[in-house]
Scaffold this active site. Structure first.
Site, PDB file in Angstrom:
ATOM      1  N   GLU A   1       7.024   3.275  26.286  1.00  8.07           N
ATOM      2  CA  GLU A   1       7.522   3.045  27.725  1.00  8.07           C
ATOM      3  C   GLU A   1       6.951   2.037  28.317  1.00  8.07           C
ATOM      4  O   GLU A   1       5.659   1.944  28.151  1.00  8.07           O
ATOM      5  CB  GLU A   1       7.769   4.469  28.121  1.00  8.07           C
TER       6      GLU A   1
ATOM      7  N   ASP B   1      14.525  -0.728  28.991  1.00 12.47           N
ATOM      8  CA  ASP B   1      13.457  -0.917  29.608  1.00 12.47           C
ATOM      9  C   ASP B   1      12.344  -1.752  29.148  1.00 12.47           C
ATOM     10  O   ASP B   1      11.120  -1.657  29.629  1.00 12.47           O
ATOM     11  CB  ASP B   1      13.053   0.453  30.496  1.00 12.47           C
TER      12      ASP B   1
END
Ligand code: GLP
Length: 260
Positions: free
Chosen positions: A143, A136
């Site tokens: 994140e 990702d």
């Protein structure tokens, strides 16, 4: 950002090890930023071999682990402090007391994060930060949505990251939800960043962070703002890059004196 496309992970490990070896010759007490994951393993493998066979010396070097799970008991085999010890620092002559990791078992997490930032600063900052990249686009455990100027702090993992990392644990239920990670602002202060990625499953991620917009949705894209970042990838990970031919051409014609 320099993109170097190499035939495979062995060559990637060797080139990154060259940069680290040269750094240690220039600065024996260099500060290395140490990442986990599968991608950097060939670098650690190669450095261990060079230490063993050629005496590459880590006796004055220092290391800071990039990130850590929260809540694993100290000594847990999957804690990143342990992984780095097993895969790298136990295999060279770096002093154990010179290797630091965020304290994922601290009672006061914000204080532990602050202390980690201070320890990095007191060491004079990271000279060379090794990075992998998550599917990702995360670097460390930053994140999507991470502040581009974030510092070491607690983060909640995206489920895909827990799934990706479940292979190291018995089952996904054992993968912690929370982690500590150097922030993107912390990583940007490293003097040189070397990010390694291999395999077709990373091709879109590489395309996104190398050639897409700088955006928190793809944390690694912040490296476009870093003055000295080297991206070492194999042919499969490079397969979606628009400017692959240009990166090859630039590297093939690079003045020797520039180094990595
Ligand atoms: C973990 C680590 C990252 C690493 C990523 C990718 O999530 N926190 O630092 O870059 O895994 O790992 P791999 O290289 O195994 O794909």
């Amino acid at each position: 950002m320099e993109v170097v496309i190499l035939p495979g992970s062995r060559q990637i490990g060797a080139l990154a090890a060259d940069a680290i070896e040269l750094l240690l010759q220039r600065k024996p007490n260099a500060v290395l930023g140490l990442a986990t994951g599968t991608s950097p393993l060939t670098i650690y493998e190669e450095l261990a071999r060079r230490h063993e066979e050629h005496g590459v010396d880590f006796s004055e070097a220092r290391g800071f682990v990039l990130d850590e799970y929260v809540g694993l008991e100290p000594g847990h085999p999957q804690s990143y402090r342990e992984v780095i010890r097993r895969e790298f620092t136990d295999r060279v002559n770096i002093k154990p007391e010179n290797v630091h990791a965020p304290d994922g078992s601290a009672a006061d997490i914000p204080a532990a994060c602050q202390a980690y930032e201070e320890a990095i600063s007191e060491a004079g900052g990271v000279d060379l930060q090794i990075l992998g990249v998550g599917t990702d686009g995360h670097i460390g455990f930053n994140e999507p949505g991470s502040s581009l100027s974030s510092r070491t702090r607690i983060k909640t993992l995206i489920e895909q990251t827990r799934k990706d990392n479940a292979r190291f644990f018995g089952s996904i239920s054992e993968v912690p939800h929370h982690v500590l990670t150097q922030g993107l602002g912390t990583i940007l202060e490293a003097k040189h960043v070397i990010l390694v990625a291999t395999g077709a499953q990373k091709a879109q991620t590489v395309r996104d962070f190398v050639e897409g917009p700088v955006a928190a949705i793809c944390a690694a894209s912040v490296l476009q703002m870093h003055p000295h970042t080297t991206i070492l990838i194999d042919e499969a990970a490079a397969s979606s890059l628009k400017l692959a031919d240009y990166y090859r051409h630039a590297y093939d014609n690079k003045p020797q004196w520039q180094g990595l």
